[in-house]
Design an enzyme around this catalytic site. Structure first.
Site, PDB file in Angstrom:
ATOM      1  N   THR A  21     -10.536 -14.681-101.521  1.00  0.00           N
ATOM      2  CA  THR A  21     -11.707 -13.872-101.148  1.00  0.00           C
ATOM      3  C   THR A  21     -12.037 -13.948 -99.661  1.00  0.00           C
ATOM      4  O   THR A  21     -12.959 -13.284 -99.197  1.00  0.00           O
ATOM      5  CB  THR A  21     -12.942 -14.363-101.927  1.00  0.00           C
ATOM      6  OG1 THR A  21     -13.040 -15.780-101.699  1.00  0.00           O
ATOM      7  CG2 THR A  21     -12.832 -14.101-103.407  1.00  0.00           C
ATOM      8  N   CYS A 138      -3.305 -18.679 -85.344  1.00  0.00           N
ATOM      9  CA  CYS A 138      -3.071 -17.262 -85.030  1.00  0.00           C
ATOM     10  C   CYS A 138      -2.801 -17.008 -83.542  1.00  0.00           C
ATOM     11  O   CYS A 138      -1.944 -16.191 -83.189  1.00  0.00           O
ATOM     12  CB  CYS A 138      -4.260 -16.424 -85.499  1.00  0.00           C
ATOM     13  SG  CYS A 138      -5.858 -17.207 -85.270  1.00  0.00           S
ATOM     14  N   LYS A 222      -3.865 -26.996 -79.966  1.00  0.00           N
ATOM     15  CA  LYS A 222      -2.930 -26.454 -80.978  1.00  0.00           C
ATOM     16  C   LYS A 222      -1.916 -25.555 -80.295  1.00  0.00           C
ATOM     17  O   LYS A 222      -0.734 -25.560 -80.628  1.00  0.00           O
ATOM     18  CB  LYS A 222      -3.694 -25.610 -82.009  1.00  0.00           C
ATOM     19  CG  LYS A 222      -4.478 -26.398 -83.032  1.00  0.00           C
ATOM     20  CD  LYS A 222      -5.176 -25.394 -83.942  1.00  0.00           C
ATOM     21  CE  LYS A 222      -6.313 -26.031 -84.701  1.00  0.00           C
ATOM     22  NZ  LYS A 222      -7.163 -25.038 -85.357  1.00  0.00           N
ATOM     23  N   HIS A 251      -6.577 -10.690 -81.589  1.00  0.00           N
ATOM     24  CA  HIS A 251      -6.691 -11.585 -80.446  1.00  0.00           C
ATOM     25  C   HIS A 251      -5.897 -10.989 -79.275  1.00  0.00           C
ATOM     26  O   HIS A 251      -4.807 -10.437 -79.489  1.00  0.00           O
ATOM     27  CB  HIS A 251      -6.092 -12.958 -80.758  1.00  0.00           C
ATOM     28  CG  HIS A 251      -6.830 -13.738 -81.802  1.00  0.00           C
ATOM     29  ND1 HIS A 251      -8.080 -13.407 -82.274  1.00  0.00           N
ATOM     30  CD2 HIS A 251      -6.481 -14.876 -82.467  1.00  0.00           C
ATOM     31  CE1 HIS A 251      -8.466 -14.299 -83.173  1.00  0.00           C
ATOM     32  NE2 HIS A 251      -7.511 -15.194 -83.312  1.00  0.00           N
TER      33      HIS A 251
HETATM   34  N1  LIG Z   1      -8.820 -16.028 -89.772  1.00  0.00           N
HETATM   35  C1  LIG Z   1      -7.666 -16.112 -89.102  1.00  0.00           C
HETATM   36  O1  LIG Z   1      -7.345 -15.276 -88.224  1.00  0.00           O
HETATM   37  C2  LIG Z   1      -6.708 -17.210 -89.430  1.00  0.00           C
HETATM   38  C3  LIG Z   1      -5.441 -17.215 -88.844  1.00  0.00           C
HETATM   39  C4  LIG Z   1      -4.547 -18.253 -89.146  1.00  0.00           C
HETATM   40  C5  LIG Z   1      -4.953 -19.256 -89.984  1.00  0.00           C
HETATM   41  N2  LIG Z   1      -6.199 -19.235 -90.531  1.00  0.00           N
HETATM   42  C6  LIG Z   1      -6.582 -20.316 -91.439  1.00  0.00           C
HETATM   43  O2  LIG Z   1      -6.676 -19.769 -92.749  1.00  0.00           O
HETATM   44  C7  LIG Z   1      -7.656 -20.494 -93.505  1.00  0.00           C
HETATM   45  C8  LIG Z   1      -8.650 -19.494 -94.115  1.00  0.00           C
HETATM   46  O3  LIG Z   1      -9.304 -18.818 -93.053  1.00  0.00           O
HETATM   47  P1  LIG Z   1     -10.270 -17.546 -93.287  1.00  0.00           P
HETATM   48  O4  LIG Z   1     -10.492 -17.017 -91.921  1.00  0.00           O
HETATM   49  O5  LIG Z   1      -9.752 -16.660 -94.360  1.00  0.00           O
HETATM   50  O6  LIG Z   1     -11.621 -18.275 -93.808  1.00  0.00           O
HETATM   51  P2  LIG Z   1     -12.811 -17.662 -94.709  1.00  0.00           P
HETATM   52  O7  LIG Z   1     -12.977 -16.224 -94.476  1.00  0.00           O
HETATM   53  O8  LIG Z   1     -13.976 -18.555 -94.446  1.00  0.00           O
HETATM   54  O9  LIG Z   1     -12.306 -17.866 -96.231  1.00  0.00           O
HETATM   55  C9  LIG Z   1     -12.248 -19.150 -96.812  1.00  0.00           C
HETATM   56  C10 LIG Z   1     -11.728 -19.051 -98.231  1.00  0.00           C
HETATM   57  O10 LIG Z   1     -11.769 -20.381 -98.770  1.00  0.00           O
HETATM   58  C11 LIG Z   1     -12.429 -20.333-100.036  1.00  0.00           C
HETATM   59  N3  LIG Z   1     -13.086 -21.608-100.340  1.00  0.00           N
HETATM   60  C12 LIG Z   1     -14.135 -22.159 -99.698  1.00  0.00           C
HETATM   61  N4  LIG Z   1     -14.482 -23.315-100.290  1.00  0.00           N
HETATM   62  C13 LIG Z   1     -13.638 -23.497-101.334  1.00  0.00           C
HETATM   63  C14 LIG Z   1     -13.480 -24.483-102.325  1.00  0.00           C
HETATM   64  N5  LIG Z   1     -14.288 -25.567-102.379  1.00  0.00           N
HETATM   65  N6  LIG Z   1     -12.485 -24.362-103.236  1.00  0.00           N
HETATM   66  C15 LIG Z   1     -11.661 -23.286-103.206  1.00  0.00           C
HETATM   67  N7  LIG Z   1     -11.760 -22.292-102.283  1.00  0.00           N
HETATM   68  C16 LIG Z   1     -12.729 -22.402-101.353  1.00  0.00           C
HETATM   69  C17 LIG Z   1     -13.436 -19.230 -99.873  1.00  0.00           C
HETATM   70  O11 LIG Z   1     -13.912 -18.796-101.133  1.00  0.00           O
HETATM   71  P3  LIG Z   1     -15.365 -18.103-101.296  1.00  0.00           P
HETATM   72  O12 LIG Z   1     -15.211 -16.680-100.847  1.00  0.00           O
HETATM   73  O13 LIG Z   1     -15.610 -18.221-102.759  1.00  0.00           O
HETATM   74  O14 LIG Z   1     -16.322 -18.878-100.461  1.00  0.00           O
HETATM   75  C18 LIG Z   1     -12.565 -18.182 -99.151  1.00  0.00           C
HETATM   76  O15 LIG Z   1     -11.739 -17.526-100.079  1.00  0.00           O
HETATM   77  C19 LIG Z   1      -8.269 -21.500 -92.523  1.00  0.00           C
HETATM   78  O16 LIG Z   1      -7.642 -22.753 -92.659  1.00  0.00           O
HETATM   79  C20 LIG Z   1      -7.954 -20.908 -91.169  1.00  0.00           C
HETATM   80  O17 LIG Z   1      -7.881 -21.908 -90.155  1.00  0.00           O
HETATM   81  C21 LIG Z   1      -7.076 -18.235 -90.280  1.00  0.00           C
END
Ligand SMILES: NC(=O)c1ccc[n+]([C@@H]2O[C@H](COP(=O)([O-])OP(=O)(O)OC[C@H]3O[C@@H](n4cnc5c(N)ncnc54)[C@H](OP(=O)(O)O)[C@@H]3O)[C@@H](O)[C@H]2O)c1
Length: 352
Positions: A21, A138, A222, A251
């Protein structure tokens, strides 16, 4: 190839997406469909807040389930897109259940036995995986996509990069914060900051993640460490300044590169244009250069403003832009899975 270390060819994979999500997870499901990834069974998980939601994938409504050990049973691949601490909680569970974990978080990236992969650059490292592959940060991914084709032709000795990173890099809460703050400021109200230490609307923050003792931020460090690992260039000198800007997606990076020998801008353009996943957009006279707005929703890394660095005889300056949710996260993870299936690299249960 099929030895006892690997499972016989898996043509369609049972998949679990943890974090389905989130900002990355949402794009992940779209990219999965676009690339017609061969899915046998798909299970979606998130936090307890999202259990019961239904997400549309492959023309079906798939329920979001609670994250439990049972979810990973029978999974071939677990895509994990949650924070590092939650990844540390669930990645070992998924691995024990027999799944290959492809992890978006920073939790395991710098562990020596964990391949950190951008397939166009170092897909060969996948052969050494032990059940978990990390994707890079990223900002690192799009930079190495631009550096590597140049580095192969003329070793790079030093890189100085300044980033202009969108709020979706922080996740979905930060996207909401930019919208809410922008509305508040335009209405003449005070902006409330919950995600960032300062207002992001109409502002620029030279601060992404916490500060280290050496004065750099974690995000900047990083870029130093991950770039060296992915490019197999442990001596490469890298200095980064990472900046958050009020942009939703993509970015942008100003990159200054010093080579072993001089390289002309035209040679760099040719090398970059020939590299898979890179598009050169470089026509300053027509005001054509990569733009965050145009890169959003696209798979490629866009490179332009390629010019001689006036401060160094063996230097070039580049402008590099990519959709951080696609090549910076979801697309890169799916490309890794595609390579794993193509190379028959899913571990057999006995090889774990
Ligand atoms: N955003 C980027 O551009 C990017 C790029 C490379 C890597 N990343 C990495 O990818 C990861 C996710 O990033 P994001 O940007 O998608 O973050 P996000 O939008 O905050 O999404 C976080 C996800 O984790 C879930 N979650 C939170 N608490 C949880 C729990 N206790 N158990 C199971 N699921 C849980 C959330 O579910 P709910 O919706 O139910 O809260 C949501 O699906 C991070 O580690 C980030 O560093 C991100």
């Amino acid at each position: 190839m099929s030895t006892s270390r690997y499972r016989a060819s898996v043509r369609k994979a049972n998949i679990v997406v943890l974090g389905a999500t989130g900002a990355v997870g949402t794009v992940f499901l779209r990219v999965l469909e676009e690339r017609k990834f061969p899915v046998a069974r798909l299970r979606l998980c998130a936090s307890p807040r999202s259990v019961g939601r239904r997400l549309r994938v492959f023309s079906q409504e798939v329920p979001v389930e609670a994250t439990t050990p049972a979810v990973f049973e029978g999974a071939d691949i677990a895509f994990i897109s949650v924070s590092g601490d939650i990844s540390r909680q669930w990645a070992p569970v998924a691995m024990r259940a027999g799944a290959l974990v492809i992890d978006d978080s920073s939790a395991y990236r710098m562990e020596p036995q964990v391949p950190l992969v951008v397939p166009e650059v170092n897909a060969g490292d996948l052969a050494h995986h032990r059940g978990l592959v990390s994707i890079p940060n990223c900002s690192t991914t799009q930079m190495v996509m631009a550096l590597y084709p140049l580095h192969r032709a003329n070793p790079i000795q030093r890189v100085i990069v300044d980033t202009f990173q969108s709020v979706s890099g922080t996740g979905s809460r930060a996207q909401q914060e930019l919208t809410e703050q922008s509305r508040a400021v335009l209405a003449g109200d005070a902006a409330v900051s919950r995600v960032y230490p300062h207002q992001i609307a109409f502002n620029v923050l030279p601060h992404i993640e916490g500060f280290l003792e050496n004065g750099y931020t974690k995000e900047e460090w990083k870029m130093v460490e991950e770039t060296r690992k992915i490019m197999h260039a442990p001596e490469l000198a890298v200095s980064a300044t990472c900046v958050r800007v009020p942009v939703y997606v993509s970015h942008s990076e100003a990159v200054h590169v010093e080579f072993q020998d001089p390289m002309s801008p035209q040679e760099a353009r040719s090398l970059l244009a020939a590299f898979p996943g890179v598009t050169v957009v470089d026509d300053p006279s027509g005001s054509r250069y990569p733009l965050a707005w145009e890169a959003a929703g696209k798979d490629d890394v866009f490179v332009g403003r390629i010019r001689q660095d006036a401060s160094h005889p063996r230097g070039l300056a580049l402008w590099v832009v990519a959709d951080n949710l696609r090549k910076g996260a979801a697309l890169n993870a799916i490309q890794i899975a595609e390579e794993v299936l193509k190379r028959d690299l899913l571990l057999s249960r006995t090889a774990r």
